[in-house]
Design an enzyme around this catalytic site. Structure first.
Site, PDB file in Angstrom:
ATOM      1  N   TYR A 104      29.347  36.468  52.398  1.00 27.56           N
ATOM      2  CA  TYR A 104      30.782  36.466  52.093  1.00 27.56           C
ATOM      3  C   TYR A 104      30.972  37.193  50.778  1.00 27.56           C
ATOM      4  CZ  TYR A 104      35.453  34.660  50.916  1.00 27.56           C
ATOM      5  OH  TYR A 104      36.785  34.540  50.574  1.00 27.56           O
ATOM      6  N   ASP A 131      26.063  41.492  45.152  1.00 29.47           N
ATOM      7  CA  ASP A 131      27.159  40.560  44.910  1.00 29.47           C
ATOM      8  C   ASP A 131      26.546  39.305  44.297  1.00 29.47           C
ATOM      9  OD1 ASP A 131      29.131  38.705  44.881  1.00 29.47           O
ATOM     10  OD2 ASP A 131      29.790  39.034  46.950  1.00 29.47           O
ATOM     11  N   LYS A 146      32.677  33.396  38.981  1.00 32.74           N
ATOM     12  CA  LYS A 146      32.265  31.994  38.815  1.00 32.74           C
ATOM     13  C   LYS A 146      31.785  31.658  37.397  1.00 32.74           C
ATOM     14  CE  LYS A 146      31.364  31.533  43.792  1.00 32.74           C
ATOM     15  NZ  LYS A 146      32.393  30.700  44.384  1.00 32.74           N
TER      16      LYS A 146
HETATM   17  N1  PLP Z   1      31.206  36.866  46.532  1.00 34.63           N
HETATM   18  C1  PLP Z   1      30.492  35.732  46.676  1.00 34.63           C
HETATM   19  C2  PLP Z   1      29.009  35.818  46.826  1.00 34.63           C
HETATM   20  C3  PLP Z   1      31.128  34.500  46.690  1.00 34.63           C
HETATM   21  O1  PLP Z   1      30.408  33.390  46.847  1.00 34.63           O
HETATM   22  C4  PLP Z   1      32.535  34.463  46.536  1.00 34.63           C
HETATM   23  C5  PLP Z   1      33.240  33.173  46.562  1.00 34.63           C
HETATM   24  O2  PLP Z   1      32.741  32.151  46.858  1.00 34.63           O
HETATM   25  C6  PLP Z   1      33.230  35.661  46.375  1.00 34.63           C
HETATM   26  C7  PLP Z   1      32.535  36.842  46.376  1.00 34.63           C
HETATM   27  C8  PLP Z   1      34.707  35.653  46.189  1.00 34.63           C
HETATM   28  O3  PLP Z   1      35.027  35.138  44.955  1.00 34.63           O
HETATM   29  P1  PLP Z   1      36.482  34.514  44.681  1.00 34.63           P
HETATM   30  O4  PLP Z   1      36.584  33.288  45.519  1.00 34.63           O
HETATM   31  O5  PLP Z   1      36.476  34.257  43.207  1.00 34.63           O
HETATM   32  O6  PLP Z   1      37.468  35.561  45.066  1.00 34.63           O
END
Ligand code: PLP
Length: 433
Positions: A149, A244, A272
Site C-alpha cells: 500500500y 516507500d 509517520k
Molecule cells: N505508504 C505506506 C507504506 C503506508 O503504510 C502508508 C499508510 O499507512 C502510506 C504510504 C500512506 O500514508 P498516509 O496514510 O499518511 O497517507
C-alpha cells in the site's frame, strides 16, 4: 457480551458517526468492520496505553498506525509542541529553521536521501515521488507489488489479477482505466516476475515502488536478495527504485530498511514517525533527481501546510529520543519477548500461526506459513483472526482490527505489558483452538 453492553458510550458515538461520516470514520480500517465490532472511541493515550470513553484501558499495539514509536504523549514531544506553539505559532507558509533541522536529520540518517521535500502525508510523499520519477525519466509506467500500500492515489490503488504479471486493473471505482493501465503489479518477493516485466516493458518503466519490509498485507519481510535484485534490475533499465519507507523509516532501524538491508534506493518516501504523531510526509533522494522539483526544476509539487512547524517539532523531538543509545536494542528485546511468548501460546493451544517480524514491526498470521507475499498472506484464516482480535480487545489488548496490518512496539511498552499481552493471547488462542 454485546458491543453496546461493553462499550455503551462508544456504541452511541458510533451510531451518530455513521450518520455524519461514511462508515462512521475518517479512514476505513478504523470502522472495525472486518472483525465484526464497532470501534471503541478513544478518550486519551498515555505511554503504551489507550483509554476509551467507556472507561476501558488497553495496551496499544497500533501506535496510531506506526508514528508513535515513543508511545502516547511522550514528555519530550509534548514539550517541543508546547514550545513551538507558544513561541512560534501554528503555520506560516514561509521557511523556518526547524525545516532545515528535520531535513538535516533525515539526510544524515539516510545517506541515499541527499535532498528532501516535506509534505503532509505518506500519500502525498508517494504520489509526488512518482510524479518526479516520471518527470525525470520521461516514462509513464510504474511497477508495484501486490499487497503493498502506498497511499490512496489512483495509480497505487491497483491489485494483482490472480497473481499473474498483468497490467493493472483498478480495484476502486473512480480509478480511470487509463491510469490503471500504467501500473504493473508483481508478486512481492518474486524477482523472476519483475525480470519478466522488465524484459517486456523495461524501457517504459519510470520506477519500481516497494515497501522494503511490507507492512500493509501484514508484516512480510523481503526474502534474501529481493531488494538487491530490484536495485540491479532498475539500474540496468534506467528506472528509478523508490523505497516507500513511510512505515519502516526510523522504525526497523534509525536509517530505515535501506540501512538494515544495505540498499541505496534512488528515491525514498517517509511519513509517520518523522511527524511524531502529527500529519507529515517527505520524499527525497539523489540530488540530481530532487533538483528537478519546483522551483529548482520544472516538476511541480507544493503544499500550504508543508513543513508545518508543529509537525516538524514533534518529528524532531521523536528523532532526538530515538537517537539515544540503546533504543533500537530495547525495541528489539521487547518485540522478541512478545514473539517468543505468542508463538509458545499458539503452540500450546494447537493454533497454527506464522509470526513475521522485523524489529518492532510484526504480524501474527493465522496460517501455517510461510507468509511471503499477497497470496500466502491472504490464505490466512481471517475468521480465526477476528475471534482472536475480539478476545484480545476484551482483555485490554488493542491490535489493528485486520489480519493484514502490522503491529508496532513502542519504547513506552514495558516487560509486564508484554507478559500481560502473552497471558491474554494464551486465553484468546484457547478460545479458537
Ligand atoms: N505508504 C505506506 C507504506 C503506508 O503504510 C502508508 C499508510 O499507512 C502510506 C504510504 C500512506 O500514508 P498516509 O496514510 O499518511 O497517507
Amino acid at each position: 457480551m454485546t458491543d453496546s453492553e461493553a462499550w455503551p458510550r462508544s456504541a452511541a458515538a458510533f451510531a451518530e458517526a455513521v450518520k455524519l461520516m461514511p462508515g462512521g470514520v475518517n479512514s476505513p480500517v478504523r470502522a472495525f468492520k472486518s472483525v465484526g465490532l464497532t470501534p471503541p472511541f478513544i478518550q486519551r493515550g498515555e505511554g503504551a496505553y489507550l483509554y476509551d470513553i467507556d472507561g476501558h484501558k488497553y495496551i496499544d499495539y497500533v501506535s496510531s498506525w506506526g508514528p508513535l514509536i515513543l508511545g502516547h504523549r511522550h514528555p519530550e514531544v509534548v514539550d517541543a509542541l508546547e514550545k513551538t506553539l507558544r513561541e512560534m505559532g501554528t503555520s506560516f507558509g514561509a521557511p523556518t529553521e526547524l525545516e532545515n533541522e528535520l531535513a538535516r536529520e533525515i539526510t544524515t540518517a539516510m545517506p541515499a536521501v541527499e535532498m528532501v521535500r516535506l509534505v503532509n502525508s505518506g500519500t502525498e510523499a508517494t504520489m509526488s515521488a512518482l510524479r518526479l520519477a516520471r518527470g525525470y525519466t520521461g516514462r509513464e509506467k510504474v511497477v508495484k507489488f501486490a499487497g503493498c500500500y502506498h497511499g490512496h492515489a489512483d495509480y497505487f490503488l491497483i491489485q494483482a489479477g490472480s497473481g499473474a504479471l498483468t497490467f493493472g486493473i483498478p480495484n476502486s471505482p473512480g480509478v480511470p482505466a487509463t491510469v490503471a493501465a500504467n501500473t504493473i503489479v508483481a508478486p512481492y518477493n518474486d524477482l523472476a516476475a519483475v525480470e519478466d516485466i522488465f524484459q517486456k516493458a523495461g524501457e517504459e518503466i519510470a520506477a519500481v515502488i516497494v515497501e522494503p519490509v511490507a507492512g500493509n498485507m501484514g508484516c512480510v519481510p523481503p526474502l534474501t536478495g529481493f531488494l538487491a535484485g530490484l536495485r540491479t534490475i532498475t539500474k540496468e533499465y534506467g528506472s528509478l527504485l523508490i523505497f516507500d519507507e513511510v512505515m519502516t523509516g526510523f522504525r526497523v532501524a534509525f536509517g530505515g530498511a535501506q540501512a538494515l538491508y544495505g540498499i541505496r534506493p534512488d528515491l525514498t518516501c517517509l511519513g509517520k514517525i518523522i511527524g511524531g504523531g502529527l500529519p507529515v510526509g517527505a520524499y527525497g533522494g539523489r540530488r540530481e533527481i530532487m533538483e528537478r522539483v519546483a522551483p529548482s526544476g520544472p516538476i511541480y509539487q507544493a503544499g500550504t501546510l508543508s513543513g508545518n512547524p508543529l509537525a516538524v517539532s514533534a518529528g524532531l523531538a521523536t528523532l532526538k529520543v530515538l537517537k539515544k543509545p540503546g533504543t533500537y536494542e530495547r525495541l528489539e528485546s521487547l518485540s522478541a519477548r512478545l514473539e517468543k511468548g505468542l508463538k509458545e501460546a499458539a503452540a500450546e493451544a494447537g493454533v497454527p500461526v506464522t509470526f513475521n517480524r522485523v524489529g518492532a514491526m510484526f504480524t501474527t498470521f493465522f496460517n501455517p506459513g510461510p507468509v511471503t507475499d499477497y497470496a500466502t498472506a491472504t490464505a490466512s484464516d481471517t475468521r480465526a483472526f477476528a475471534a482472536f482480535f475480539r478476545a484480545m480487545l476484551r482483555q485490554g489488548i488493542y491490535l489493528a482490527p485486520s489480519q493484514f496490518e502490522a503491529a508496532f512496539m513502542s519504547l513506552a511498552h514495558r516487560e509486564d505489558d508484554i507478559d500481560c499481552t502473552i497471558a491474554a493471547a494464551r486465553e484468546a488462542f484457547k478460545g479458537i483452538a
